[in-house]
Motif scaffolding. Structure first.
Motif: not given
Ligand code: CA
Ligand code: FEO
Ligand code: CA
Ligand code: CA
Length: 739
Positions: A1, A4, A488, A506, A593, A610, A677
């Motif tokens: 995604m 952040n 994550r 991340t 990431d 990212d 990113e």
């Molecule tokens: Ca990410």
């Protein structure tokens, strides 16, 4: 995604909301562990086993292994040759001196010669024949000379498979931004806008041909096509036909439409592409009144973050056309009298690994349910070994979620390398899915998610009916077995030189609940961050880290491993408590990431960021690394500065980590344009060309239409709307990249 925790974002990122309320690694256990202090590390019963496995790891560091029939160079022989790129907040893409980056395929670019150039003003409505938005993971599949099949060594022409994770939330694809957007909206949306957004998601498959030292898109290739959030998909593996997958579209629970949030990826030894569904949970509409659901359904919705008062990220169920199930399928409310009359189960058909055969345009993509359902970041293969099971690693990218691996039942037979998707039926539909437990003593265990595991069948919080139920609710199954909550999990990869497995963690911060986050600390996730001693808040693990492990006996199907932390992200000027890896100006980074091991240059690792925490000094970046091996750095006491959540006491956690970051073995290769990113990387088989994706430049713009409010105009410049894009990077002297 994306994003952040940048303050201007339109939506709370779903991966920053924790839905893991299990007791695994509770905060109380953490405090107990902190009290144990140094005694907790490498003093457990398995410490001797850990030490002996570490010895194995070190032996592998200096060993050489066979890779694709050749003797690979040991990692220690590799030397990074380029001059490090400086951190930058300029709206430009920077690569090292002596390298050239060119845009190959940006959002909206035509995939066919009869498609008009992209206007980039919101007026194009045909994303089915254009590159989608938010380029993410990708993979290069070399093509044979005849142009009709896969050749892993094919340099002259290839198929590039590119994920398109989302459609920019700002609505750059619409003339005047989106209409009636927002998860609380109750107004209908123009179906034309929805159709465009649906088509901008998914995967692009495009043929590229070598032109001099670089590559160009071949718009006349019959292989060029899109797979979107509307494409029909087969459901395959143990969950196929489950009553939990029955919808009005598929009364037998054997198919669905669309793939969503295609984030990271994988690929198979038979030349097919694996695209993975990450933040799909936010796309579904559930009303507050959707209460007549079973206890198990409610538990499942909660665990996957499908709220009961949301119209979904893009309100796709709320089209101005009614009674059209193309839109109604995003409504996961119970509205009919049976599951065949509504889409109450539709969200169970997302969250999977999807196999696509790029070389066979007639094959329906398959959702491979044996690999489990979660916010599936990727599906990274270990090297296929004849007579051994195939192994794929995955992460669940959400706060406090787990690491998984899938071990096939069938053992590898190299004759299946030409099998196409039929080989997928053989290897990807039967096997064991495991979740990882990272013990504080530096060992780890793979915990099987099967009905043979008493922890599954005796789990008090959820009664699993069968293996399909376990796979559909893999998060609950991993809760049941006691997997370790992680910061994550994003991308993973296997070092072809020594078999070590890497995975980025991340960060672990929350954009929704402020920064006073209780991060469940453990040795594998050992830090939160406070600006200084006495800081009033904990910010969570804002900079992230990269964990790695070595399977017992270097056998990827093993059920135990040893681990360490390869690198901790940090700002160069952070205190040594935070800059634990000793990052320098040449290699400091935050929020790793993307991560990928080159195959053309075994031992060369790429790390992409990212980040939302170092953005005052630098845009997101990509680094090249020559990593060592698990266990090469020793133990480390991590001190987290006092914050009120732990009674103003410093909190210490003992961990194990890799060597300090020497610029000789870790340096910045690329910095992207503003608010992007860097995600997705692949290469030509000769290692002389790499392909990198720049996702969502300008995502913090405050308007989709007023150029003065765009934070980026990359790649087209002037007053243009920013676009995601694949870039091709070559070395001006024609040499191998990075070396
Ligand atoms: Ca990410
Ligand atoms: Fe789509 Fe986990 O990044
Ligand atoms: Ca992303
Ligand atoms: Ca990612």
């Amino acid at each position: 995604m994306s994003k952040n925790y940048a303050p201007k974002r339109r939506f709370v990122d779903p991966d920053e909301v924790s839905h893991n309320t299990s007791n695994n690694d509770s905060f109380e256990q953490v405090l107990n562990r902190a009290r144990m202090g140094r005694r907790g590390f490498l003093k457990g019963s398995s410490s001797l086993a850990a030490a002996s496995m570490l010895g194995t790891g070190l032996a592998f560091l200096v060993d050489t292994v066979k890779h694709d029939g050749q003797v690979a160079t040991a990692a220690t022989d590799l030397r990074l040759s380029f001059a490090p790129v400086a951190k930058s907040i300029a709206d430009t893409l920077t690569v090292p001196a002596g390298y050239t980056a060119r845009v190959l395929l940006a959002t909206g670019d035509p995939l066919k010669s009869n498609v008009t150039p992209y206007k980039n003003n919101g007026m194009d409505n045909d994303f089915e024949v254009r590159a989608g938005d938010h380029h993410d993971a990708m993979h290069y599949f070399g093509m044979n000379q005849a142009g009709n099949g896969w050749d892993a060594n094919g340099v002259d022409r290839a198929l590039l498979c590119i994920n398109h994770e989302v459609c920019e939330d700002l609505g750059f694809v619409h003339p005047n931004g989106p209409t009636n957007y927002g998860q609380e909206s109750t107004s209908s949306r123009p179906s034309m806008e929805i159709d465009k957004e649906v088509a901008a998601h998914g995967v692009t498959i495009v043929e590229i041909t070598k032109q001099g030292s670089t590559y160009q898109v071949n718009q006349n290739s019959r292989y060029n096509r899109r797979v979107t959030a509307l494409t029909e998909m087969e459901i395959s593996g143990p969950a196929k036909g489950s009553s939990m997958l029955v919808t009005a579209f598929s009364p037998t629970g054997e198919k669905t439409r669309g793939t969503l949030n295609n984030c990271a990826n994988g690929y198979t030894p038979w030349g097919t592409y694996l695209t993975c569904e990450e933040n799909w949970a936010g796309y579904f509409h559930r009303r507050e009144a959707d209460t007549a659901r079973t206890e198990k359904e409610v538990a499942s919705f909660k665990r996957y973050g499908i709220g009961n008062a949301t119209s979904g990220r893009y309100n796709w169920s709320m089209a101005d056309k009614t009674n059209t199930d193309v839109y109604r399928r995003w409504d996961t409310n119970k509205t009919g009298s049976t599951p065949t009359q509504d889409f109450r189960n539709v969200s169970n058909t997302f969250g999977w690994v999807v196999e696509i055969d790029p070389f066979n345009i007639d094959v329906t993509p398959k959702k491979r349910t044996a690999i489990g359902r979660f916010a599936h970041e990727g599906c990274w293969p270990a090297k296929a070994v004849a007579g051994q099971p195939l192994v794929f690693y995955s992460g669940d990218d959400s706060r406090n979620e787990y690491v998984y691996k899938f071990v096939s039942t069938a053992v590898w037979d190299s004759r299946d390398a030409t099998g196409g998707i039929a080989a997928g039926n053989k290897y990807l539909d039967a096997g064991i899915l495991y979740a990882a437990k990272f013990n504080d003593d530096g060992t780890g265990e793979w915990l099987p998610l099967t009905m043979n595991n008493p922890k599954i069948t005796s789990y008090a919080s959820y009664t699993f009916a069968d293996q399909a139920d376990i796979l559909i609710n893999a998060r609950l199954a991993a809760d049941a077995v006691g997997a370790t909550k992680m910061d994550r999990p994003e991308w993973g990869g296997v070092n072809p030189v020594n078999g070590d497995v890497y995975m980025t963690l991340t960060n672990n911060v929350s954009s929704s609940s402020g920064r006073g986050v209780r991060t469940p600390l453990n040795a594998a996730n050992p830090r939160y961050y406070a600006d200084a001693k006495g800081s009033t808040v904990s910010k969570g693990n804002v900079n992230g880290h990269i964990i790695r492990w070595k399977e017992a006996g270097n056998n990827h199907a093993a059920t135990t491993f040893v681990w360490d932390i390869y690198l901790f992200g940090a700002k160069v000027d952070a205190s040594p408590d935070i800059n634990l890896s000793g990052l320098t100006d040449e290699n400091d980074f935050s929020s790793p990431d993307g991560l990928w091991f080159s195959e053309a240059t075994p031992g060369l690792l790429w790390v992409q960021t990212d980040d939302g925490y170092y953005t005052d000094k630098t845009n997101c970046m990509m680094l090249a690394a020559i990593p060592g091996a698990v266990g090469d750095g020793g133990t480390k006491m991590v001190t987290n500065k006092s914050v009120p959540i732990n009674n103003n006491a410093d909190q210490t956690v003992m961990t194990r980590m890799g060597q300090q970051a020497n610029p000789a073995a870790l340096r910045r290769f690329l910095v992207g344009p503003r608010d992007c990113e860097i995600t997705g990387i692949t290469e030509s088989p000769d290692g002389k060309v790499i392909f990198v994706n720049i996702q969502h430049p300008g995502e913090n713009s405050e308007s989709a239409t007023d150029p003065s409010k765009f934070t980026s105009h990359w790649p087209d410049g002037g007053t243009s709307r920013p676009r995601s894009a694949t870039v091709v990077i070559t070395r001006n002297d024609g040499g191998k990249i990075a070396l």
